[in-house]
Design an enzyme around this catalytic site. Sequence first.
Site, PDB file in Angstrom:
ATOM      1  N   HIS A 167      14.100  83.462 -17.589  1.00 19.98           N
ATOM      2  CA  HIS A 167      14.346  84.545 -16.633  1.00 19.98           C
ATOM      3  C   HIS A 167      13.099  84.802 -15.797  1.00 19.98           C
ATOM      4  CE1 HIS A 167      18.325  85.544 -17.905  1.00 19.98           C
ATOM      5  NE2 HIS A 167      17.984  86.004 -19.095  1.00 19.98           N
ATOM      6  N   HIS A 177      14.169  81.460 -23.575  1.00 16.97           N
ATOM      7  CA  HIS A 177      15.212  82.027 -22.718  1.00 16.97           C
ATOM      8  C   HIS A 177      14.638  83.109 -21.806  1.00 16.97           C
ATOM      9  CE1 HIS A 177      19.402  83.474 -21.861  1.00 16.97           C
ATOM     10  NE2 HIS A 177      18.765  84.634 -21.718  1.00 16.97           N
ATOM     11  N   GLU A 178      13.878  84.021 -22.385  1.00 13.54           N
ATOM     12  CA  GLU A 178      13.348  85.130 -21.571  1.00 13.54           C
ATOM     13  C   GLU A 178      12.318  84.641 -20.565  1.00 13.54           C
ATOM     14  OE1 GLU A 178      16.051  87.313 -23.567  1.00 13.54           O
ATOM     15  OE2 GLU A 178      15.068  87.592 -21.641  1.00 13.54           O
ATOM     16  N   HIS A 194      21.642  83.683 -16.042  1.00 10.85           N
ATOM     17  CA  HIS A 194      22.470  83.027 -17.039  1.00 10.85           C
ATOM     18  C   HIS A 194      23.294  81.930 -16.377  1.00 10.85           C
ATOM     19  CE1 HIS A 194      22.005  86.952 -19.472  1.00 10.85           C
ATOM     20  NE2 HIS A 194      21.104  86.052 -19.843  1.00 10.85           N
TER      21      HIS A 194
END
EC number: 3.4.24.-
Length: 687
Positions: A397, A393-394, A403
């Site tokens: 980014h 997830h990070e 998101h």
Amino acid sequence: MGNGERPPARRPDSSGSPPPAADAPAASNHPFSSHDTKHMTSRRLASRTAVAASLSALMLAACGGDDSANAPTAGGAAPLTPAVASPAGPTGSTPGSTPGATTAPAPSSTSAGQLSVDKMAFAQTHVVPSGGLSWTLPNASASLRPISRRDALVLVAIGQADAVQPVLEAWKDGAKLGALALSPPSALPPTESGGRAYANDRWSAVVPAAWMVPGVSFSVSASNYTSSVAQAPVFGTDADVQLTILPFYLFGADDTNSPPLSTTQAPDAATQQEIFAKWPTAELKVRTHPAGRFSLATVVVGPRADRTGAAQPAYPVTALDQQKDGYGVMSAMLTLITNMRTANGDGPLNNQYYAPLIALNSNGQFANLGGGLGGVGSGAAVGDHRYTGIFIHEQGHAFGLNHAGDEYAKGAYPYAGGSLSGSVWGYDPNHREFLDVLVPTTASSYAKCASSHQLDAQGRCYKQDPMQGGAGDQSSGYKFATFSDYNTGRMQAWIASRVLADPASSTGYSKWDSAAQARAPYTPTTDNNGLYGVNQNLPVQAGVPVHTIVVSFSKAGSAGASYIYPPFSYTGNLIATFDPTSAADRQAITVDKGTYPWYCKGTGCDYTLRVTYADGSRTYRVLQGGFRAWWTPTVDDANATNPLSGSSFRVWAINVPGDKRIGKIELLDTPMVWNGMPANPTVLLSR
């Protein structure tokens, strides 16, 4: 731009403190997204599809602890107007079509006796038509193309049911590269968790990476039909991605009381293979940072709100449970690693940095971090050491993804609530199986997904993207959930935008030209008159001994917030910086007049680093940026001395030559240093 032109909009500054976004867990002053979820030889991961067949990836946003808290409800926002749809691959609920994306039509004009190919697609991270996918949304656009120089499972729907022994042929420049026998539909790889079949009419073969290059076309023949009309895939970038791991051991953490470096310095081999399967890159190279690890007894957290929402000044932390909100230390470490990445000349390159944070509480016990942070588009992220949902997830980014649910609401993501409802299916070459867009029966979220996921007409749950509550939607045996085709296309675009260190280029660098489907030589340039550095902060010396020095400074004088971190030494790179004792260097950065007239114009050049080596020699370096009002480098910002404002706090990172041992590091007060270096500057900090 000319010196007299209107100033550019201020770029979010990881050294300072831009305003927080509304959905931060606690008001934060960093342009990053959050997620509550020994030196070694570089690992190189080339495409493994062929092996698998034969043997069997600046604004703040917040997420909840296990990533499931942010999944939208089944009755989420009303769908946005999708991109024009052209069925050509599997849908979310019915295998076999592609809603939400525009696909290039297959060639036609088949003659009598000629084999017809109704559909041709290539399964890499996803099943993508040969012409690629594209989306035009109200506030965004994207495309996903087959990945150049990466193995692929070709999927072919043949128009004639009586075709005998069909063969895929590869051609380039009029020469036949080779042919592959196509396996019948009955031999198509299975779907994860024993799920529904991807299709019942697709012939398949594993195409080697050497054939997956621009200029190659594919046709299909059979013993009773002549070759079909050839299809030339439209390829995406052939760039690799280098993933650099730099573990931070904090507050006394070491191998005796915490997860050892041997387990934190890189994902294990199986995890690396799964990362590669998810990221749209031709090759994944994983390495531990040459420094090994960064051990810190003290971390300085910049001005930010505490758990109650009350603004707090910058403060030092010597144990994780001393932080005043759940993201304080993570935010500080993300600022460090982002600035260190830039200082090493890696900022524009095709790499990602990840820092596992290993920390102790005040009782000396290992502390569970409970989340992560990633700088949107920055190429850097921090999180735990487990390399599971938080990590993917990070790093999403870091690839530039926000998101997905928020983006859907803003018209910048095509599928309802951040789901995969409308995405094409994924594919995993390691397990050699298709990845459905529906939550598989073996997923940890399966039993209760109906209350938090988008549903199809039969009440089945669509997966959530890893950027919106997707953790837990993956099959048993997988670490990572499936990205949507759209977000994978955006990751591909980030990779394509990067500068590549390329020995085959006449300039030493290249960039991907999407129109030409080829790398083109790239000459580094200094953008915006040096406002953000010289030559894009690419290295002027590479592979040399360096010391990395990180300094935090509170102009408001917040207790313990001005601090020189211990330097660490390794083989790295040096970027262009300036010596204020040199008249030529001062001229180069003179505001509005020098070679780089905007280098100091943004927020000033008022501080200098003086490094004294063990042999008594010294080096001086101007630290770019300070506490001046934007575009007024002679006037302090209105909040420069406000301890609650991010404008009063800055973190610098710089590499200096490392061929000699350091004796002393000093931060000097050198106001408007382009006008002259003080004979006896005030020493503000010393180490």
